[in-house]
Design a protein around this motif. Sequence first.
Motif: not given
Length: 103
Positions: A87-94, A96-101
């Motif tokens: 799920p998106e929330e779990e992905l972003l927690l695991k 976090p560098e995705i957000l910085s991209r």
Amino acid sequence: MLLPTGYCALSYLRDLAVDVIKVDRSFIKDVVENRRDRDLVEVIVLLARRLGIESLAEGVETEEQLAIIRELGFNYVQGFLLERPLPEEELLLKYPEILSRDS
């Protein structure tokens, strides 16, 4: 001959601003055992590279598939071998560098 739904005309490569070609898991699943599938996937990757388009292999589930995908020069890989769908929330927690991209 009838074409299955979901086919993609090659003219899209010329007419659309395509950044990444995603090779469907239906091609990847037999890439180890089926020389024709491997050859087809190799041609897709070579075509993408020549056009300046990145390539993504979908559905990589075994080490043998991953070895071939690496050998063929894919830019990206996704599949159960690397990570199960999250799920998106779990992905972003695991990861976090995705957000910085995106910034």
